[in-house]
Design a protein around this motif. Structure first.
Motif, PDB file in Angstrom:
ATOM      1  N   ASN A  41       1.015  -1.601   0.079  1.00  0.00           N
ATOM      2  CA  ASN A  41       0.183   0.421   0.198  1.00  0.00           C
ATOM      3  C   ASN A  41       0.765   1.333  -0.322  1.00  0.00           C
ATOM      4  OD1 ASN A  41       0.591  -1.333   2.147  1.00  0.00           O
ATOM      5  ND2 ASN A  41       0.141   1.140   3.491  1.00  0.00           N
ATOM      6  N   ILE A  42       0.859   2.467  -0.176  1.00  0.00           N
ATOM      7  CA  ILE A  42       1.066   3.623  -0.481  1.00  0.00           C
ATOM      8  C   ILE A  42       1.600   4.355   1.246  1.00  0.00           C
ATOM      9  CG2 ILE A  42       1.632   6.490  -0.911  1.00  0.00           C
ATOM     10  CD1 ILE A  42      -0.893   5.599  -2.887  1.00  0.00           C
ATOM     11  N   TRP A  43       2.427   2.963   1.271  1.00  0.00           N
ATOM     12  CA  TRP A  43       3.894   3.734   2.383  1.00  0.00           C
ATOM     13  C   TRP A  43       4.844   3.690   2.233  1.00  0.00           C
ATOM     14  CZ3 TRP A  43       2.443   4.864   7.798  1.00  0.00           C
ATOM     15  CH2 TRP A  43       3.637   4.484   8.482  1.00  0.00           C
ATOM     16  N   VAL A  44       5.148   5.040   3.107  1.00  0.00           N
ATOM     17  CA  VAL A  44       7.473   5.641   3.659  1.00  0.00           C
ATOM     18  C   VAL A  44       8.106   4.111   3.406  1.00  0.00           C
ATOM     19  CG1 VAL A  44       7.035   6.720   5.419  1.00  0.00           C
ATOM     20  CG2 VAL A  44       8.549   7.254   3.899  1.00  0.00           C
ATOM     21  N   GLY A  45       7.570   3.198   3.789  1.00  0.00           N
ATOM     22  CA  GLY A  45       8.085   2.259   4.330  1.00  0.00           C
ATOM     23  C   GLY A  45       8.479   1.422   3.753  1.00  0.00           C
ATOM     24  N   CYS A  46       8.452   1.471   2.831  1.00  0.00           N
ATOM     25  CA  CYS A  46       8.019   0.277   1.905  1.00  0.00           C
ATOM     26  C   CYS A  46       9.849   1.192   1.066  1.00  0.00           C
ATOM     27  CB  CYS A  46       7.402   0.537   0.205  1.00  0.00           C
ATOM     28  SG  CYS A  46       5.517  -0.120   1.021  1.00  0.00           S
ATOM     29  N   VAL A  47       9.867   1.879   0.660  1.00  0.00           N
ATOM     30  CA  VAL A  47      11.877   2.195   0.173  1.00  0.00           C
ATOM     31  C   VAL A  47      12.905   1.659  -0.094  1.00  0.00           C
ATOM     32  CG1 VAL A  47      10.634   5.212   0.933  1.00  0.00           C
ATOM     33  CG2 VAL A  47      12.575   3.932   1.991  1.00  0.00           C
ATOM     34  N   GLY A  48      12.304   0.396   0.857  1.00  0.00           N
ATOM     35  CA  GLY A  48      14.261   0.296   0.911  1.00  0.00           C
ATOM     36  C   GLY A  48      13.856  -0.906  -0.311  1.00  0.00           C
ATOM     37  N   GLY A  49      12.503  -0.997  -0.317  1.00  0.00           N
ATOM     38  CA  GLY A  49      12.231  -2.354  -1.505  1.00  0.00           C
ATOM     39  C   GLY A  49      12.426  -2.032  -2.736  1.00  0.00           C
ATOM     40  N   LEU A  50      11.253  -0.874  -2.891  1.00  0.00           N
ATOM     41  CA  LEU A  50      11.432   0.226  -4.572  1.00  0.00           C
ATOM     42  C   LEU A  50      12.590   0.664  -4.752  1.00  0.00           C
ATOM     43  CD1 LEU A  50       8.068   2.357  -2.873  1.00  0.00           C
ATOM     44  CD2 LEU A  50       8.662   0.600  -4.726  1.00  0.00           C
ATOM     45  N   ILE A  51      13.991   1.572  -3.556  1.00  0.00           N
ATOM     46  CA  ILE A  51      15.029   2.045  -4.375  1.00  0.00           C
ATOM     47  C   ILE A  51      15.559   1.139  -4.512  1.00  0.00           C
ATOM     48  CG2 ILE A  51      16.512   2.705  -3.352  1.00  0.00           C
ATOM     49  CD1 ILE A  51      14.981   4.682  -4.052  1.00  0.00           C
ATOM     50  N   ALA A  52      15.916  -0.626  -3.954  1.00  0.00           N
ATOM     51  CA  ALA A  52      15.841  -1.856  -4.967  1.00  0.00           C
ATOM     52  C   ALA A  52      15.684  -1.785  -5.942  1.00  0.00           C
ATOM     53  CB  ALA A  52      15.899  -2.394  -3.610  1.00  0.00           C
ATOM     54  N   GLU A 261      20.408   0.397   2.989  1.00  0.00           N
ATOM     55  CA  GLU A 261      21.730   1.125   3.242  1.00  0.00           C
ATOM     56  C   GLU A 261      21.688   2.147   2.361  1.00  0.00           C
ATOM     57  OE1 GLU A 261      23.665  -2.699   2.310  1.00  0.00           O
ATOM     58  OE2 GLU A 261      23.228  -3.735   4.217  1.00  0.00           O
ATOM     59  N   PHE A 262      21.076   2.200   1.288  1.00  0.00           N
ATOM     60  CA  PHE A 262      21.933   3.155  -0.122  1.00  0.00           C
ATOM     61  C   PHE A 262      20.925   4.769   0.480  1.00  0.00           C
ATOM     62  CE2 PHE A 262      20.441   5.486  -3.505  1.00  0.00           C
ATOM     63  CZ  PHE A 262      21.300   5.387  -4.064  1.00  0.00           C
ATOM     64  N   ILE A 263      19.709   4.068   1.253  1.00  0.00           N
ATOM     65  CA  ILE A 263      19.034   5.516   1.874  1.00  0.00           C
ATOM     66  C   ILE A 263      19.427   6.304   2.852  1.00  0.00           C
ATOM     67  CG2 ILE A 263      17.239   6.226   2.746  1.00  0.00           C
ATOM     68  CD1 ILE A 263      15.772   3.655   0.970  1.00  0.00           C
ATOM     69  N   LYS A 264      20.811   5.062   3.596  1.00  0.00           N
ATOM     70  CA  LYS A 264      21.451   5.805   4.467  1.00  0.00           C
ATOM     71  C   LYS A 264      22.327   6.395   4.235  1.00  0.00           C
ATOM     72  CE  LYS A 264      19.318   2.969   8.134  1.00  0.00           C
ATOM     73  NZ  LYS A 264      19.834   1.307   9.233  1.00  0.00           N
ATOM     74  N   SER A 265      22.985   6.178   2.693  1.00  0.00           N
ATOM     75  CA  SER A 265      24.522   6.487   3.007  1.00  0.00           C
ATOM     76  C   SER A 265      24.475   7.399   1.565  1.00  0.00           C
ATOM     77  CB  SER A 265      25.564   5.578   2.302  1.00  0.00           C
ATOM     78  OG  SER A 265      24.462   4.669   0.964  1.00  0.00           O
ATOM     79  N   GLN A 266      23.103   7.143   1.020  1.00  0.00           N
ATOM     80  CA  GLN A 266      22.704   8.741   0.501  1.00  0.00           C
ATOM     81  C   GLN A 266      21.471   9.466   0.027  1.00  0.00           C
ATOM     82  OE1 GLN A 266      24.883   7.966  -4.193  1.00  0.00           O
ATOM     83  NE2 GLN A 266      25.355   5.496  -2.770  1.00  0.00           N
TER      84      GLN A 266
END
Length: 352
Positions: A41-52, A261-266
């Motif tokens: 669902n539209i939820w900010v927590g999904c970003v790890g998978g979406l970025i990947a 990890e990408f979100i945290k580093s960049q």
């Protein structure tokens, strides 16, 4: 908003979907797939998978593409429809929360469909909350006011937990729930609140913050910074998919962690990428603020959350507490489910 009758139709559709399992489940023994379909669902927590993934579908050069995976994220905001999608093999993995999973697991099990939680996505740290009109200052003030919330979602669990801790009597708490405005999804409560059609709403970001900004004098009085370690977003996978595709599932989890990890580093690059994901409604300028309301889980966080077999883990604690909510509402009956049967630690144990 939807009536109890309409919500009953949603539940009936879920039950019918479970009844169709025999005709849609894959055959054991087939070669392992590289395709993973994920309900979100539209939820900010999904970003790890979406970025990947580089978006809702796997982009060339993305983390998942380099692992040989083809991942598709399917936005299904209705939680009952999301569960039905997993049960009928229209998706392979489902984003849900530990509290809602306690209900879905019991219903799946009763219908003969096996699925287990296998990954912690994030903890909500303020991104879920109760917003109120001017003049309401505490949860106990909700008595006699109209509160919009989506039943059988994390909002329901957050409100139930908060009211139980507020000092209100069981009669007063029941009055708030029975007089509430019950919506089909978690987005509509915020919409109704912004339109001044209700006195309070239980919602999550981005809709919660947007609603407060649109209604003068309104504010948030309770959230998951106060109710810490209560709303945990998790991923659930069907047993047959997990059995047939163990390596794909491990690569999927590893890629998600790499996205975190990408979100945290960049972070700056990550916010830009998030804003470019069509249909996910997380603009670049809000990404940073919204991510401050969650704690994205890494490998260590996953291991701590699920614990070891039989341990007093956060996963088991929330699962058991949520069963009490659903037993009170009559959704769950009979013997309580053992949290241990609802989780598979093989993927988490493989993470480094």
């Amino acid at each position: 908003m939807v009536s109890l009758r309409n919500r009953g139709r949603c539940y009936l559709a879920f039950v019918i979907a479970l009844g169709l399992l025999g005709s849609v489940l894959p055959t054991l023994g087939a070669a392992e797939t590289n395709q993973v379909r994920v309900r979100v669902n539209i939820w900010v927590g999904c970003v790890g998978g979406l970025i990947a993934n580089g978006g809702l579908d796997t982009a060339p050069g993305s983390i998942y593409a380099k692992k040989g995976l083809k991942v598709s994220f399917k936005i299904i905001d209705d939680w009952t429809e999301g569960a039905a999608a997993l049960a009928t093999s229209n998706v392979d993995v489902m984003l849900t929360t530990d509290d809602v999973w306690a209900k879905d697991y019991a219903q799946f099990k009763a219908r003969g469909f096996g699925a287990r939680a296998f990954f912690l996505v994030d903890w909500s740290r303020g991104a879920d909350g109760v917003i109120v009109r001017q003049g309401i200052n505490a949860l106990k003030d909700l008595v006699g006011n109209k509160v919009a919330f989506a039943p059988y979602t994390p909002s329901h669990f957050l409100l139930w937990y908060g009211l139980r801790e507020s000092g209100l009597s069981s009669e007063q708490r029941n009055e708030i729930f029975s007089n509430g405005i019950h919506t089909k999804d978690g987005i509509e409560p915020a919409t109704l609140f912004a339109q001044q059609k209700v006195d309070a709403a239980v919602a999550w970001d981005p809709d919660m913050s947007d609603a407060v900004a649109k209604r003068s004098g309104s504010r948030k009085i309770y959230d998951t910074r106060q109710a810490k370690n209560l709303i945990a977003d998790i991923l659930v996978v069907g047993d047959r998919f997990a059995a047939r595709n163990p390596q794909a599932l491990v690569k999927f989890a590893e890629g998600w962690i790499e996205g975190v990890e990408f979100i945290k580093s960049q972070p700056a690059r990550a916010y830009t990428l998030m804003g470019s994901i069509k249909d996910f409604n997380i603009p670049t300028d809000l990404a940073k603020t919204m991510l401050e309301g969650v704690e994205l889980a890494d490998a260590a966080g996953n291991k701590a959350f699920f614990g070891s077999a039989g341990s007093a883990s956060d996963y088991a604690r929330i699962f058991k507490a949520s069963q009490e909510l659903y037993r009170e509402t009559g959704v769950l009956k009979g013997a309580r489910s053992d949290p241990e049967g609802s989780v598979d630690r093989k993927v988490v144990d493989s993470l480094k």
